[in-house]
Scaffold this motif. Structure first.
Motif, PDB file in Angstrom:
ATOM      1  N   ILE A  79       0.851  -1.197   0.000  1.00  0.00           N
ATOM      2  CA  ILE A  79       0.000   0.000   0.000  1.00  0.00           C
ATOM      3  C   ILE A  79       0.885   1.245   0.000  1.00  0.00           C
ATOM      4  CG2 ILE A  79      -1.981  -1.120   1.086  1.00  0.00           C
ATOM      5  CD1 ILE A  79      -1.088   0.225   3.735  1.00  0.00           C
ATOM      6  N   PRO A  80       0.385   2.331  -0.616  1.00  0.00           N
ATOM      7  CA  PRO A  80       1.155   3.574  -0.625  1.00  0.00           C
ATOM      8  C   PRO A  80       0.981   4.343   0.682  1.00  0.00           C
ATOM      9  CG  PRO A  80      -0.874   3.901  -1.824  1.00  0.00           C
ATOM     10  CD  PRO A  80      -0.838   2.438  -1.417  1.00  0.00           C
ATOM     11  N   LEU A  81       1.779   5.368   0.852  1.00  0.00           N
ATOM     12  CA  LEU A  81       1.679   6.214   2.046  1.00  0.00           C
ATOM     13  C   LEU A  81       0.302   6.857   2.187  1.00  0.00           C
ATOM     14  CD1 LEU A  81       5.186   7.936   1.914  1.00  0.00           C
ATOM     15  CD2 LEU A  81       4.407   6.279   3.603  1.00  0.00           C
ATOM     16  N   THR A  82      -0.430   7.002   1.075  1.00  0.00           N
ATOM     17  CA  THR A  82      -1.745   7.650   1.096  1.00  0.00           C
ATOM     18  C   THR A  82      -2.900   6.682   1.323  1.00  0.00           C
ATOM     19  OG1 THR A  82      -1.855   7.430  -1.310  1.00  0.00           O
ATOM     20  CG2 THR A  82      -0.984   9.517  -0.429  1.00  0.00           C
ATOM     21  N   SER A  83      -2.629   5.405   1.524  1.00  0.00           N
ATOM     22  CA  SER A  83      -3.694   4.411   1.679  1.00  0.00           C
ATOM     23  C   SER A  83      -4.529   4.669   2.932  1.00  0.00           C
ATOM     24  CB  SER A  83      -3.083   3.016   1.777  1.00  0.00           C
ATOM     25  OG  SER A  83      -4.093   2.070   2.098  1.00  0.00           O
TER      26      SER A  83
END
Length: 132
Positions: A79-83
């Motif tokens: 998952i990305p940091l913005t998830s």
């Protein structure tokens, strides 16, 4: 993390996983097309991202969501940091936490663990080197 399953006709009625008297914590169960969990008894569900469940969660279940975890791609379930599931796990689940994620990285990086099998390890802005 169990994502993007396909079901064989013989198990379609059951679901992605069959559990019995179980506790699930900090998981992502999504995009199976059918129910993700089948359980003849109510499972204790803590801090999971589940898109379709037919089992009634046990009393005490809490903080489960149904959101798009924003996987990096269809073949990369980091998952990305913005998830929306980043830093939303349970740090003290029944049975404890493993020390490492599926990649062998630290399981708890930013204070609260992520849902899913992979922990976001940090900001990659300078992963190739500093620009001068």
């Amino acid at each position: 993390t169990i994502a993007d399953n396909t079901f064989a006709t013989s198990v379609e009625a059951l679901g992605a996983i069959f559990i019995y008297r179980a506790t699930l914590s900090n998981n992502i169960l999504i995009n199976g097309g059918k129910r993700e969990i089948y359980s003849p008894e109510p499972p204790l569900l803590l801090n999971n991202d589940i898109d379709f469940i037919s089992a009634t969660p046990a009393p005490g279940s809490a903080d489960n969501v149904n959101v798009d975890p924003q996987f990096i791609s269809t073949t990369d379930h980091h998952i990305p940091l913005t998830s929306p599931v980043r830093d939303t796990g349970d740090n003290t689940p029944p049975g404890g936490l493993p020390a490492y994620d599926l990649d062998g990285g630290q399981r708890k990086v930013f204070g609260t663990i992520d849902m899913g099998a992979y922990e976001t390890q940090g900001d990659n802005i300078f992963s190739d080197d500093f620009e001068h």
